[in-house]
Scaffold this motif. Structure first.
Motif, PDB file in Angstrom:
ATOM      1  N   HIS A  21      42.067  48.379  37.194  1.00 36.40           N
ATOM      2  CA  HIS A  21      42.983  48.754  38.277  1.00 36.40           C
ATOM      3  C   HIS A  21      43.404  50.222  38.154  1.00 36.40           C
ATOM      4  O   HIS A  21      43.805  50.685  37.092  1.00 36.40           O
ATOM      5  CB  HIS A  21      44.212  47.851  38.257  1.00 36.40           C
ATOM      6  N   ASP A  70      48.465  45.056  43.534  1.00 36.93           N
ATOM      7  CA  ASP A  70      48.755  45.310  42.131  1.00 36.93           C
ATOM      8  C   ASP A  70      48.561  44.009  41.340  1.00 36.93           C
ATOM      9  O   ASP A  70      48.903  42.927  41.843  1.00 36.93           O
ATOM     10  CB  ASP A  70      50.200  45.805  41.999  1.00 36.93           C
ATOM     11  N   LYS A 121      48.080  40.439  35.827  1.00 44.07           N
ATOM     12  CA  LYS A 121      48.442  41.422  34.803  1.00 44.07           C
ATOM     13  C   LYS A 121      48.577  40.747  33.445  1.00 44.07           C
ATOM     14  O   LYS A 121      48.094  41.267  32.434  1.00 44.07           O
ATOM     15  CB  LYS A 121      49.735  42.132  35.185  1.00 44.07           C
TER      16      LYS A 121
END
Length: 139
Positions: A21, A70, A121
């Protein structure tokens, strides 16, 4: 509930993209090579992930795929639902007796809770050198 290769390899794609990312697009060929998977199979998985708005494709010589959001905004449950369908341990629970129905619902809710509180994440930052808890393999 058993997660098929669609869900497992879909998570592989997404974790790889999460680790990249902010570094630009990554080709499925590269992901396939690094994970010893079929590029053709990963292409089949990329389409529903793209249609769900989880990844986006970039055309051109330096193109590939990247996350559309994200990694903290994407939950493991989002990915599994796109590729596997609804999270349910038993089909037709409405026909079960109340005690068994309550058990199936508790199992479903526990699995949903894990999937919906684990972000991409979290998965991308997981240290592969840490020993795994045995319970993780028997869910």
């Amino acid at each position: 509930m058993k997660i098929s290769t669609k869900g497992r390899y879909g998570l592989t794609i997404m974790i790889h993209l999460a680790k990249q990312h902010g570094k630009g697009p990554t080709s499925l060929k590269q992901i396939a090579k690094e994970n010893k998977l079929s590029e053709h199979y990963l292409e089949q998985l990329a389409s529903p992930l793209r249609n769900a708005g989880l990844i986006k494709s970039i055309r051109g010589a330096y193109g590939g795929y990247m996350l559309a959001k994200d990694p903290v905004e994407i939950k493991a449950g989002d990915i599994i639902r796109v590729l596997e369908g609804p999270i349910t341990p038993v089909e037709g629970i409405e026909d079960e007796e109340p005690a068994k129905q309550a058990l199936w619902l508790r199992i479903r809710d526990a699995v949903k809770n894990v999937l919906d509180t684990t972000t991409l994440k979290d998965l991308a930052e997981h240290n592969n050198d840490q020993p795994q808890d045995a319970y993780m393999f028997y869910i």
